[in-house]
Scaffold this motif. Sequence first.
Motif, PDB file in Angstrom:
ATOM      1  N   THR A  15       1.569   6.592   3.144  1.00 17.79           N
ATOM      2  CA  THR A  15       0.974   5.387   2.589  1.00 17.79           C
ATOM      3  C   THR A  15       0.056   4.813   3.662  1.00 17.79           C
ATOM      4  O   THR A  15      -0.055   5.378   4.749  1.00 17.79           O
ATOM      5  N   THR A  16      -0.612   3.730   3.358  1.00 17.25           N
ATOM      6  CA  THR A  16      -1.481   3.129   4.358  1.00 17.25           C
ATOM      7  C   THR A  16      -0.642   2.675   5.547  1.00 17.25           C
ATOM      8  O   THR A  16       0.448   2.127   5.378  1.00 17.25           O
ATOM      9  N   ALA A  45      -1.729   9.593  -0.407  1.00 13.54           N
ATOM     10  CA  ALA A  45      -2.714   9.497   0.670  1.00 13.54           C
ATOM     11  C   ALA A  45      -2.614   8.130   1.315  1.00 13.54           C
ATOM     12  O   ALA A  45      -2.057   7.187   0.741  1.00 13.54           O
ATOM     13  N   GLY A  46      -3.168   8.013   2.516  1.00 13.05           N
ATOM     14  CA  GLY A  46      -3.077   6.787   3.297  1.00 13.05           C
ATOM     15  C   GLY A  46      -4.018   5.706   2.829  1.00 13.05           C
ATOM     16  O   GLY A  46      -4.078   5.396   1.643  1.00 13.05           O
ATOM     17  N   SER A  47      -4.800   5.147   3.733  1.00 11.99           N
ATOM     18  CA  SER A  47      -5.618   3.985   3.413  1.00 11.99           C
ATOM     19  C   SER A  47      -6.661   4.283   2.341  1.00 11.99           C
ATOM     20  O   SER A  47      -6.877   5.433   1.975  1.00 11.99           O
ATOM     21  N   ALA A  48      -7.319   3.247   1.878  1.00 12.71           N
ATOM     22  CA  ALA A  48      -8.129   3.333   0.655  1.00 12.71           C
ATOM     23  C   ALA A  48      -9.099   4.507   0.631  1.00 12.71           C
ATOM     24  O   ALA A  48      -9.201   5.222  -0.365  1.00 12.71           O
ATOM     25  N   GLY A  92      -6.077   3.030  -4.850  1.00 17.58           N
ATOM     26  CA  GLY A  92      -5.406   1.925  -4.174  1.00 17.58           C
ATOM     27  C   GLY A  92      -5.664   0.583  -4.829  1.00 17.58           C
ATOM     28  O   GLY A  92      -6.682   0.364  -5.499  1.00 17.58           O
ATOM     29  N   LEU A  93      -4.736  -0.334  -4.621  1.00 16.50           N
ATOM     30  CA  LEU A  93      -4.813  -1.683  -5.179  1.00 16.50           C
ATOM     31  C   LEU A  93      -5.025  -2.686  -4.050  1.00 16.50           C
ATOM     32  O   LEU A  93      -4.744  -2.404  -2.891  1.00 16.50           O
ATOM     33  N   GLY A  94      -5.477  -3.866  -4.404  1.00 19.61           N
ATOM     34  CA  GLY A  94      -5.732  -4.893  -3.409  1.00 19.61           C
ATOM     35  C   GLY A  94      -4.470  -5.614  -2.983  1.00 19.61           C
ATOM     36  O   GLY A  94      -4.421  -6.847  -2.964  1.00 19.61           O
ATOM     37  N   ALA A 113      -1.395   9.187  -5.766  1.00 22.36           N
ATOM     38  CA  ALA A 113      -1.820   7.811  -5.497  1.00 22.36           C
ATOM     39  C   ALA A 113      -2.232   7.696  -4.037  1.00 22.36           C
ATOM     40  O   ALA A 113      -1.806   8.484  -3.189  1.00 22.36           O
ATOM     41  N   SER A 114      -3.059   6.690  -3.757  1.00 24.95           N
ATOM     42  CA  SER A 114      -3.460   6.416  -2.386  1.00 24.95           C
ATOM     43  C   SER A 114      -3.208   4.957  -2.057  1.00 24.95           C
ATOM     44  O   SER A 114      -3.027   4.119  -2.948  1.00 24.95           O
ATOM     45  N   CYS A 115      -3.175   4.680  -0.755  1.00 26.55           N
ATOM     46  CA  CYS A 115      -3.069   3.320  -0.237  1.00 26.55           C
ATOM     47  C   CYS A 115      -1.881   2.594  -0.886  1.00 26.55           C
ATOM     48  O   CYS A 115      -0.812   3.162  -1.048  1.00 26.55           O
ATOM     49  N   SER A 116      -2.051   1.340  -1.268  1.00 33.31           N
ATOM     50  CA  SER A 116      -0.920   0.572  -1.787  1.00 33.31           C
ATOM     51  C   SER A 116      -0.453   1.045  -3.161  1.00 33.31           C
ATOM     52  O   SER A 116       0.665   0.710  -3.575  1.00 33.31           O
ATOM     53  N   ALA A 117      -1.259   1.844  -3.863  1.00 36.60           N
ATOM     54  CA  ALA A 117      -0.797   2.388  -5.150  1.00 36.60           C
ATOM     55  C   ALA A 117       0.352   3.379  -4.955  1.00 36.60           C
ATOM     56  O   ALA A 117       1.055   3.705  -5.921  1.00 36.60           O
TER      57      ALA A 117
END
Length: 332
Positions: free
Chosen positions: A145-146, A177-180, A87-89, A124-128
């Motif tokens: 996604t998140t 995947a969802g959150s970080a 994930g990215l910020g 990828a996970s989260c915002s990625a």
Amino acid sequence: MPSTVTHLVFDGVADGPVGVALDIVGAAARVVRAGLVALPRGRMAPLQRIVSMDGKPVRTAARRTLAVDSALSLRGLGAGDVLVLPGLGMTTAPAIAAGLDRPDIASGVELIARAAAKGVLVAASCSATFVLGASRVLDGRQATTTWWLGPTFAQRFPRVGLRTDRMVVESGGVFTAGSAFAHADLMLAILASTLSPSLAHTVARYLVLDERASQSRYMVMEHLGSSDPVIRKIEDFVTSHIERQLTLHEMARATATSPRTLARKVEKALGTTPRHFAQRLRVAQAVHLLETTQHSVEDVAARVGYADPAAFRRIFRRETGETPLARRMRRG
């Protein structure tokens, strides 16, 4: 050749998921080399590396410098290899839009699409997950996604079936995947799918990932999805008849295969037998009931197809490493 897990990082990458992913893949390699889990024939302990688009270090979300092994190159990557994006910020819709406009991410989007076309498993996970969406590899597939970015994702990628209720989604060989910190669940699901479910379970146990609120051990079971439609059929059939034991012949008829063909396909896709796969699905459902209802252990056993509560307790302990009562008490 062993499969290679390539972690692609950009400036702003979340620090925690990178470390978790490295630990999980590293633990998997050590478990295999120690002989604690036997992989299916032809599969070997995974290798891993961290890459950036230009081969230079990146600045993480915590503003630390993260060294990488090299620049991303598709040379040498192919079927059996994994390209995964932590994930990215990027936590808001404007940040997502600005991030996807960055030259490094735009270049990454193009290479991700080319990697997927070569048969590389992408994840990828989260915002990625937005980077995967921009590459179009998710078009026509399901993804997650998140949760708080779900509406933004759905608006930007209308051709993707969004499942924000799921921790990890596998669809057509692409994992999201969802959150970080769902990145741990993502990596376990990838290990289970590409190498062995037993390996994923062993790594989760050694790293104590079953203590996490995301129930990573059982998320692996939910997301062992295979591109083989027979695997999907057997999973649907077992979960539709979770209250009783099924014979191999019944499962074969439900999937329009012979018992021998079914056994071969399940072994190839999941590294186990049809009966054991069905057993794991029943145990996963039992975990859900123990954590979300007040049914007695005996009632839970009956609801997932075990007439003998003592046998259920033995199997549950073997599969999860604890008793049904301990599982319920630990989850409160």
